[in-house]
Scaffold this active site. Sequence first.
Site, PDB file in Angstrom:
ATOM      1  CG  ASP A  92      -1.970   1.119   1.096  1.00 23.77           C
ATOM      2  OD1 ASP A  92      -2.947   0.911   0.339  1.00 23.77           O
ATOM      3  OD2 ASP A  92      -1.815   2.182   1.718  1.00 23.77           O
ATOM      4  CB  THR A  93       1.600   3.785  -2.171  1.00 20.03           C
ATOM      5  OG1 THR A  93       2.423   2.695  -2.584  1.00 20.03           O
ATOM      6  CG2 THR A  93       2.396   5.078  -2.277  1.00 20.03           C
TER       7      THR A  93
END
Length: 226
Positions: A92-93
Amino acid sequence: MMVASISIEDPGPQMESPESDIDLCLASSSPRRRELLQQIGIRFWQLPVEVDETPGPNEDAGLYAVRMAMDKAAAGRRQVGSSRDIPVLAADTAVVLDQHILGKPRDRDHGLSMLRSLSGRTHTVMSAVALDAGGQRQSRLQHSRVRFRTLDPHEIDAYWRTGEPVDKAGGYGIQGRAAVFVEYLEGSYSGVMGLPLHETWNLLQDFGLTPAVWTQAPLVACREPQ
């Protein structure tokens, strides 16, 4: 670098076995993460997952990114089935400006507003990767700093009209046209893109997983489940 680890017991549903000559399952539909894994020769198949990506009240951005990566890995494990020993990788970013998680644009106005807020400023990108394998789930977190040059309102609008920002955290993709906006980057280019490869490789090694990326041909065998 942040490290998280938990033990898991998840009976989960079963699914048909994919082909056997793979290293892991990528719990993501992202073409960017697929390209990055292919870049380092990981053999995998992709499994899209859905999780609630709503940040908690005043949730720290780094903890949020780690939580999302861990949740996606758990969702992938549930789909694969706990009796299968294939590792499940997820990531995830989070793009952060003024301690606020920007997320993905809700619509055109929101996307343009995010790009205007990033113009001429430095923001932080938190990129987390999680691996579920051998009854354990662990994560790593990478921080990068990115500075945009001052953006002209017309190019902000033109960039939105390309369609590139629509599904991107922070409303831009560094691997695409938005590369021309970046004046400075400190950290991990692959992390800003969506999967920090250094942390990913270290995580695989910590689990004793050593894909034969340097010696086996073909190096890339991206497989779909049957």
